[in-house]
Scaffold this active site. Sequence first.
Site, PDB file in Angstrom:
ATOM      1  N   GLU A  75     -34.483  -0.871   8.512  1.00 14.48           N
ATOM      2  CA  GLU A  75     -32.817  -1.319   8.394  1.00 14.48           C
ATOM      3  C   GLU A  75     -32.660  -2.268   9.473  1.00 14.48           C
ATOM      4  O   GLU A  75     -33.582  -2.595  10.751  1.00 14.48           O
ATOM      5  CB  GLU A  75     -32.622   0.148   8.136  1.00 14.48           C
ATOM      6  CG  GLU A  75     -31.706   0.773   7.246  1.00 14.48           C
ATOM      7  CD  GLU A  75     -31.002   0.044   7.100  1.00 14.48           C
ATOM      8  OE1 GLU A  75     -29.993  -1.176   7.859  1.00 14.48           O
ATOM      9  OE2 GLU A  75     -29.441   0.524   6.303  1.00 14.48           O
ATOM     10  N   ASP A  76     -31.164  -2.996   9.575  1.00 13.27           N
ATOM     11  CA  ASP A  76     -30.868  -4.031  10.861  1.00 13.27           C
ATOM     12  C   ASP A  76     -30.413  -2.916  12.199  1.00 13.27           C
ATOM     13  O   ASP A  76     -30.991  -2.817  13.119  1.00 13.27           O
ATOM     14  CB  ASP A  76     -30.671  -4.666  10.623  1.00 13.27           C
ATOM     15  CG  ASP A  76     -28.902  -4.125   9.943  1.00 13.27           C
ATOM     16  OD1 ASP A  76     -29.336  -3.277   9.184  1.00 13.27           O
ATOM     17  OD2 ASP A  76     -28.675  -5.148   9.372  1.00 13.27           O
ATOM     18  N   PHE A  88     -19.830  -4.476  18.494  1.00 12.84           N
ATOM     19  CA  PHE A  88     -20.052  -5.232  17.075  1.00 12.84           C
ATOM     20  C   PHE A  88     -21.297  -6.616  17.419  1.00 12.84           C
ATOM     21  O   PHE A  88     -21.087  -7.242  18.670  1.00 12.84           O
ATOM     22  CB  PHE A  88     -19.454  -5.203  16.386  1.00 12.84           C
ATOM     23  CG  PHE A  88     -19.499  -5.789  15.263  1.00 12.84           C
ATOM     24  CD1 PHE A  88     -19.065  -4.731  14.675  1.00 12.84           C
ATOM     25  CD2 PHE A  88     -19.501  -7.581  14.752  1.00 12.84           C
ATOM     26  CE1 PHE A  88     -19.223  -5.697  12.627  1.00 12.84           C
ATOM     27  CE2 PHE A  88     -19.689  -7.341  13.241  1.00 12.84           C
ATOM     28  CZ  PHE A  88     -20.023  -6.042  12.163  1.00 12.84           C
ATOM     29  N   LYS A 143     -27.977   2.584  17.063  1.00 12.49           N
ATOM     30  CA  LYS A 143     -25.854   2.584  17.351  1.00 12.49           C
ATOM     31  C   LYS A 143     -25.306   3.755  17.584  1.00 12.49           C
ATOM     32  O   LYS A 143     -24.461   4.426  16.805  1.00 12.49           O
ATOM     33  CB  LYS A 143     -24.625   1.662  16.972  1.00 12.49           C
ATOM     34  CG  LYS A 143     -24.014   0.939  17.685  1.00 12.49           C
ATOM     35  CD  LYS A 143     -22.460   0.177  16.760  1.00 12.49           C
ATOM     36  CE  LYS A 143     -23.028  -0.736  16.274  1.00 12.49           C
ATOM     37  NZ  LYS A 143     -22.048  -1.349  15.813  1.00 12.49           N
ATOM     38  N   ASP A 169     -25.032   3.172  12.247  1.00 10.43           N
ATOM     39  CA  ASP A 169     -24.484   3.285  12.912  1.00 10.43           C
ATOM     40  C   ASP A 169     -24.106   4.177  12.465  1.00 10.43           C
ATOM     41  O   ASP A 169     -24.478   5.402  13.379  1.00 10.43           O
ATOM     42  CB  ASP A 169     -23.369   1.526  12.132  1.00 10.43           C
ATOM     43  CG  ASP A 169     -22.003   1.733  13.156  1.00 10.43           C
ATOM     44  OD1 ASP A 169     -22.074   2.413  14.012  1.00 10.43           O
ATOM     45  OD2 ASP A 169     -21.217   1.227  12.036  1.00 10.43           O
ATOM     46  N   ARG A 182     -26.329 -15.049  10.856  1.00 13.03           N
ATOM     47  CA  ARG A 182     -27.435 -14.071  11.030  1.00 13.03           C
ATOM     48  C   ARG A 182     -28.585 -15.003  11.607  1.00 13.03           C
ATOM     49  O   ARG A 182     -29.456 -14.930  11.826  1.00 13.03           O
ATOM     50  CB  ARG A 182     -27.409 -14.357   9.331  1.00 13.03           C
ATOM     51  CG  ARG A 182     -26.804 -13.577   8.182  1.00 13.03           C
ATOM     52  CD  ARG A 182     -27.197 -13.385   7.065  1.00 13.03           C
ATOM     53  NE  ARG A 182     -26.091 -12.799   5.973  1.00 13.03           N
ATOM     54  CZ  ARG A 182     -26.062 -11.004   5.756  1.00 13.03           C
ATOM     55  NH1 ARG A 182     -26.765 -10.456   6.595  1.00 13.03           N
ATOM     56  NH2 ARG A 182     -25.316 -11.169   5.312  1.00 13.03           N
TER      57      ARG A 182
HETATM   58  P1  IMP Z   1     -23.638   2.708   9.176  1.00 14.88           P
HETATM   59  O1  IMP Z   1     -23.803   3.242   6.918  1.00 14.88           O
HETATM   60  O2  IMP Z   1     -22.764   3.164   9.311  1.00 14.88           O
HETATM   61  O3  IMP Z   1     -24.965   3.229   9.169  1.00 14.88           O
HETATM   62  O4  IMP Z   1     -23.862   1.119   8.562  1.00 14.88           O
HETATM   63  C1  IMP Z   1     -24.618   0.455   8.328  1.00 14.88           C
HETATM   64  C2  IMP Z   1     -24.716  -1.145   7.796  1.00 14.88           C
HETATM   65  O5  IMP Z   1     -23.651  -1.609   8.888  1.00 14.88           O
HETATM   66  C3  IMP Z   1     -25.830  -2.198   9.143  1.00 14.88           C
HETATM   67  O6  IMP Z   1     -27.263  -1.783   8.037  1.00 14.88           O
HETATM   68  C4  IMP Z   1     -25.316  -3.004   9.201  1.00 14.88           C
HETATM   69  O7  IMP Z   1     -25.533  -3.707   8.132  1.00 14.88           O
HETATM   70  C5  IMP Z   1     -24.167  -2.719   9.018  1.00 14.88           C
HETATM   71  N1  IMP Z   1     -23.497  -2.718   9.928  1.00 14.88           N
HETATM   72  C6  IMP Z   1     -23.378  -1.388  11.011  1.00 14.88           C
HETATM   73  N2  IMP Z   1     -22.807  -2.055  12.539  1.00 14.88           N
HETATM   74  C7  IMP Z   1     -23.545  -3.122  12.707  1.00 14.88           C
HETATM   75  C8  IMP Z   1     -23.070  -4.079  13.532  1.00 14.88           C
HETATM   76  O8  IMP Z   1     -22.513  -4.065  14.891  1.00 14.88           O
HETATM   77  N3  IMP Z   1     -22.477  -5.334  13.363  1.00 14.88           N
HETATM   78  C9  IMP Z   1     -23.025  -5.878  11.853  1.00 14.88           C
HETATM   79  N4  IMP Z   1     -23.404  -5.013  10.884  1.00 14.88           N
HETATM   80  C10 IMP Z   1     -23.372  -3.723  11.152  1.00 14.88           C
HETATM   81 MG    MG Z   2     -27.479  -2.801   7.190  1.00 12.06          MG
END
Ligand code: IMP
Ligand code: MG
Length: 181
Positions: free
Chosen positions: A101-102, A154, A133, A105, A167
Amino acid sequence: MSAPASQEVPCLISAADLQRRVAELAARISADYRDRNLLVVGVLKGAFIFQADLVRALTIPVRCDFVKVSSYGLGTESSGTVRLQLDVSQPVAGADVLIVEDIIDTGTTTSWLIEHIKRQGAASIKLCALLDKPARRRTTVPIAYLGFTIPDHFVVGYGIDYGERYRQLPYVGFIPPGEPQ
Ligand code: IMP
Ligand code: MG
């Protein structure tokens, strides 16, 4: 107001620091998955550059696959609803799956994905995330291999987008709050 040029996004993690950390993670993964059936599943699109660098630094056999999920619109807030847009294309049953995963969050996307892969009969499932995060976490997700813990910015770059932009940056930058985007 016009969007800032990519080069103007301030740096949070430099390209050199990313490469150093990716090499460390790959060394650990190579040791841990020796003689296993490693299937690296990258989460599109955000993980594509991280996954490409990570697998090239592995010293063990590996299969690569991808899933695509969406929980975001074009904004900066997770919608909270996960939608599978592309599933893995090869058998997961019996594989030692490493989800790449990137960013973790809220944790919503990843915990959904772990359950999804589990249902397909993986022998084991672990998570490798470039960024954590924790400030906005809603669901506990165990990150076995983590690049960096970051504050509640962000972030963009190294595969990660804001409205499909940024990207291509070789570093991880952030969009300063209140900046025109
Ligand atoms: P989650 O489901 O809230 O954990 O979101 C995860 C996904 O949201 C990550 O895999 C990202 O693709 C996107 N995301 C969360 N934070 C950021 C950010 O700061 N920048 C860009 N994409 C984000
Ligand atoms: Mg993602």
